[in-house]
Design a protein around this motif. Structure first.
Motif, short mmCIF file in Angstrom:
data_model
loop_
_atom_site.label_atom_id
_atom_site.label_comp_id
_atom_site.label_asym_id
_atom_site.label_seq_id
_atom_site.Cartn_x
_atom_site.Cartn_y
_atom_site.Cartn_z
N PHE A 105 0.81 -1.23 0.00
CA PHE A 105 0.00 0.00 0.00
C PHE A 105 0.84 1.27 0.00
CE2 PHE A 105 -3.08 -3.05 1.97
CZ PHE A 105 -4.01 -3.03 0.95
N ASP A 106 2.15 1.15 -0.14
CA ASP A 106 3.01 2.33 -0.20
C ASP A 106 3.20 2.72 -1.67
OD1 ASP A 106 5.42 3.61 1.84
OD2 ASP A 106 5.72 3.79 -0.33
N LYS A 107 3.39 4.03 -1.92
CA LYS A 107 3.67 4.50 -3.29
C LYS A 107 4.88 3.81 -3.89
CE LYS A 107 1.72 9.15 -3.37
NZ LYS A 107 1.83 10.45 -2.69
N ARG A 108 5.82 3.41 -3.02
CA ARG A 108 7.07 2.80 -3.51
C ARG A 108 6.95 1.28 -3.69
NH1 ARG A 108 10.31 4.71 1.60
NH2 ARG A 108 8.23 4.23 2.41
N ALA A 109 5.78 0.73 -3.49
CA ALA A 109 5.61 -0.73 -3.58
C ALA A 109 6.08 -1.26 -4.94
CB ALA A 109 4.14 -1.10 -3.37
N ALA A 110 6.90 -2.30 -4.90
CA ALA A 110 7.44 -2.87 -6.14
C ALA A 110 7.64 -4.37 -6.00
CB ALA A 110 8.75 -2.18 -6.50
N GLY A 111 6.64 -5.03 -5.44
CA GLY A 111 6.72 -6.48 -5.29
C GLY A 111 6.79 -6.88 -3.82
N HIS A 112 6.79 -8.19 -3.61
CA HIS A 112 6.85 -8.69 -2.22
C HIS A 112 8.12 -9.49 -2.00
CE1 HIS A 112 5.06 -12.36 -4.17
NE2 HIS A 112 5.87 -12.94 -3.32
N VAL A 113 8.36 -9.80 -0.73
CA VAL A 113 9.47 -10.69 -0.35
C VAL A 113 8.84 -12.02 0.09
CG1 VAL A 113 11.35 -11.06 1.28
CG2 VAL A 113 10.93 -8.77 0.34
N PRO A 114 9.30 -13.14 -0.45
CA PRO A 114 8.77 -14.43 0.02
C PRO A 114 9.36 -14.79 1.38
CG PRO A 114 9.80 -14.62 -2.18
CD PRO A 114 10.24 -13.32 -1.58
N GLY A 115 8.57 -15.46 2.18
CA GLY A 115 9.07 -15.92 3.47
C GLY A 115 8.73 -17.39 3.68
N GLU A 116 9.08 -17.91 4.85
CA GLU A 116 8.73 -19.28 5.21
C GLU A 116 8.11 -19.26 6.60
OE1 GLU A 116 12.16 -21.85 5.65
OE2 GLU A 116 13.25 -20.36 6.82
N GLY A 117 7.27 -20.26 6.85
CA GLY A 117 6.63 -20.37 8.15
C GLY A 117 5.12 -20.42 8.01
N GLY A 118 4.44 -20.13 9.11
CA GLY A 118 2.98 -20.18 9.09
C GLY A 118 2.44 -20.30 10.51
N ALA A 119 1.22 -20.79 10.60
CA ALA A 119 0.60 -20.96 11.91
C ALA A 119 -0.33 -22.16 11.89
CB ALA A 119 -0.18 -19.71 12.31
N ILE A 120 -0.42 -22.81 13.05
CA ILE A 120 -1.37 -23.91 13.25
C ILE A 120 -2.30 -23.50 14.39
CG2 ILE A 120 -1.63 -26.36 13.83
CD1 ILE A 120 -0.15 -26.00 11.21
N LEU A 121 -3.58 -23.75 14.18
CA LEU A 121 -4.59 -23.44 15.19
C LEU A 121 -5.37 -24.70 15.55
CD1 LEU A 121 -4.36 -20.89 13.02
CD2 LEU A 121 -6.09 -19.91 14.52
N VAL A 122 -5.89 -24.72 16.75
CA VAL A 122 -6.80 -25.79 17.16
C VAL A 122 -8.20 -25.19 17.22
CG1 VAL A 122 -7.40 -27.45 18.94
CG2 VAL A 122 -5.00 -26.96 18.46
N LEU A 123 -9.08 -25.68 16.34
CA LEU A 123 -10.46 -25.21 16.30
C LEU A 123 -11.36 -26.23 16.98
CD1 LEU A 123 -9.28 -23.15 14.38
CD2 LEU A 123 -11.10 -23.63 12.76
N GLU A 124 -12.28 -25.74 17.78
CA GLU A 124 -13.16 -26.67 18.50
C GLU A 124 -14.59 -26.14 18.56
OE1 GLU A 124 -10.23 -27.39 22.12
OE2 GLU A 124 -11.88 -28.84 22.18
N ASP A 125 -15.49 -27.08 18.61
CA ASP A 125 -16.86 -26.76 18.97
C ASP A 125 -16.85 -26.18 20.38
OD1 ASP A 125 -19.87 -27.08 18.76
OD2 ASP A 125 -19.43 -28.29 20.53
N GLN A 126 -17.46 -25.00 20.55
CA GLN A 126 -17.32 -24.32 21.84
C GLN A 126 -17.86 -25.15 23.00
OE1 GLN A 126 -18.78 -20.27 22.16
NE2 GLN A 126 -17.44 -19.93 23.91
N ALA A 127 -18.99 -25.82 22.79
CA ALA A 127 -19.57 -26.62 23.87
C ALA A 127 -18.64 -27.77 24.24
CB ALA A 127 -20.93 -27.16 23.46
N SER A 128 -18.02 -28.38 23.24
CA SER A 128 -17.10 -29.48 23.50
C SER A 128 -15.86 -28.98 24.23
CB SER A 128 -16.71 -30.16 22.17
OG SER A 128 -15.72 -31.12 22.37
N ALA A 129 -15.37 -27.82 23.84
CA ALA A 129 -14.20 -27.24 24.52
C ALA A 129 -14.53 -26.95 25.98
CB ALA A 129 -13.75 -25.97 23.80
N LEU A 130 -15.72 -26.38 26.19
CA LEU A 130 -16.14 -26.04 27.55
C LEU A 130 -16.26 -27.30 28.40
CD1 LEU A 130 -16.92 -23.48 29.11
CD2 LEU A 130 -19.31 -23.92 28.48
#
Lengths: 80, 417
Positions: free
Chosen positions: B224-249
């Motif tokens: 979003f900058d006026k000087r934008a001229a491409g991106h830099v690739p990276g490595e990594g990410g995120a893992i989440l644990v999703l649950e039914d709220q009642a089951s988690a409770l």
């Protein structure tokens, strides 16, 4: 090839499961109990071929359930 | 029936492995401090390549986190994914005795596969012959490998899926994980992790034509900058644990990190059709899916392509939904590079942390936003603000759009956590 050579090859090919004692007498312990599956054995067989020039046919490999049996295959093959 | 009967899908565990921080809280601290993980690509000698900057995860020793049985059979990306999954499950207080094994699923996105591993095995194939190629190449290359390895390691025998949607795929994984929870699997491990910083993987990434050729790490990725001229690739990410709220409770988790409240995916029309791209529609559908109006969304985590025409298109979509300057917009991925399937899940974790702490992180070094974009980009310093709901956007190459809405979870007393 002796059991210690095979132990070294197994670890190089497929690592070692920390919870199991690969260090003891494993000659007659099934690979399954040692934590190695068929892919791990195929990788071992490839390393044996590279290092010892012994080719183990896939069907015979599949029948080798223990380190002792695999060792017999390799050494039997060398003898032939 | 309706919303109440459907039940909420909440996030009970999460873990980030990013170039500017390994582990959720270390990453978050770095984001708030504006610390970038972008630097010279050192994984191999990149001299002679047109681009030489990357977001590398430096502070990760695979042997310290994974059993040696897994090392000969895993690519860098899978090692990062397995460790992240371990940490996310720990965060969620889930172990093998939690629920039945068939009640736990795995849904991950992947965009790049096991490039580095495959490159090494291909070299053996050409240099020495087929007998020297690792038998583990059979699956180590494969888009579903992170799903499979995480499932096997943690005995998650419920539904498994692998989604491929370039940078949008990570949000699709969270959407599909929520769908899986709603269909009756109470717990699903979800997210995405990618890495391809070997010579072949790097060449493949550069071939896309959107990678910055800048040499100054501070100025290489300026969404979003006026000087934008491409991106830099990276490595990594995120893992989440999703649950039914009642089951988690029911297993004692009363204060989850938040709720996956809305999700939508759209596909762009074919080039030359004259119809608008699908990002705005994805955003609107996700907000509606969450039962919210745009006025109730407090912050947008933008895709932030860092390519002027794509930035302009995204700004138009955001402006269209919220009105000019109608919502704070941020792109913390300016500090990590684009992480492919990992990008969306990292943004979702970041959004949940922003809601928790009441602070919107800044957008790296982006500073000079064209006025015609009409967006309120959070720049320079983090901005304190009470946050109830956040919209996360992602676009994948060749037309993928995905949007996720997260908000603070309600407690059993009806309060937002």
């Amino acid at each position: 090839m002796n059991i210690d050579d095979l132990r070294r090859v197994i670890v190089a090919a497929a690592g070692a499961d920390e919870t199991l004692r690969l260090a003891g007498d494993i000659t007659d312990t099934p690979f399954e109990e040692l934590g190695y599956d068929s892919l791990a054995l195929m990788e071992c067989a490839a390393l044996v071929e590279q290092e010892y020039g012994v080719s183990i046919p896939e069907d015979e490999l599949a029948e080798a359930r223990t380190p002792g049996a695999l060792l017999a295959l390799v050494n039997g093959s060398v003898a032939r | 029936m309706g919303v109440t009967a459907m039940g909420s899908t909440v996030v009970t565990g999460m873990a980030v492995v990013a170039p500017n921080g390994v582990g959720t809280e270390r990453y978050w601290k770095a984001v708030l401090a504006g610390e970038s993980g972008i630097g010279a690509l050192t994984r191999f000698d990149a001299t002679g390549y047109p681009s030489g900057l990357a977001g590398q995860v430096e502070d990760f020793d695979p042997a310290a986190h994974l059993p040696s049985r897994l090392l000969p059979q895993t690519d860098t990306s899978t090692r990062l994914a397995l460790a992240s999954a371990d940490w996310a499950l720990l965060d969620a207080r889930v172990d093998r005795s939690t629920l039945r094994d068939y009640d736990k699923g795995t849904v991950l996105a992947n965009a790049l596969g096991g490039f580095e591993f495959t490159h090494r095995e291909f070299r053996k194939l050409w240099a020495k012959g087929p007998g020297f190629v690792s038998v583990y190449e059979s699956f180590a290359w494969f888009y579903a490998v992170n799903t499979g390895q995480i499932s096997i390691r943690n005995e998650l025998r419920g539904p498994g899926a692998a989604l491929v949607g370039e940078q949008a795929g990570g949000l699709d994984a969270l959407g599909h994980a929520r769908r899986t929870v709603r269909a009756g699997t109470p717990l699903v491990v979800a997210g995405g992790v990618d890495s391809a910083l070997d010579p072949w993987g790097w060449a493949a990434q550069l071939a896309g034509g959107r990678v910055s050729t800048a040499t100054d790490p501070a100025l290489a990725y300026l969404p979003f900058d006026k000087r934008a001229a491409g991106h830099v690739p990276g490595e990594g990410g995120a893992i989440l644990v999703l649950e039914d709220q009642a089951s988690a409770l029911a297993r004692g988790i009363s204060r989850p990190h938040g709720e996956i409240a809305g999700y939508a995916a759209t596909f762009d029309p074919r080039p030359g059709s004259g119809r608008p791209p699908g990002l705005r529609r994805a955003a609107e559908l996700a907000i509606t899916d969450a039962g919210l109006t745009p006025a109730e969304v407090d912050v947008v985590f933008a895709d932030g392509a860092g390519v002027p025409e794509l930035d302009a298109a995204e700004a138009e979509a955001i402006r269209g939904v919220f009105g000019p300057g109608g919502v704070p917009v941020t792109v913390p991925k300016a500090l990590t590079g684009r992480l492919y399937s990992g990008g969306g899940p990292v943004d979702v974790v970041t959004a949940l942390l922003a809601i928790r702490d009441g602070v919107i992180p800044a957008s790296g070094a982006s500073a000079d936003v064209p006025s015609e974009y009409g967006i309120d980009l959070v720049r320079g310093e983090p901005r304190a603000a009470p946050l109830g709901a956040a919209l996360v956007l992602a676009r994948g190459r060749w037309g993928f759009n995905a949007a996720v809405v997260v908000r603070a979870a309600t407690t059993d007393k009806g309060d937002r956590t």
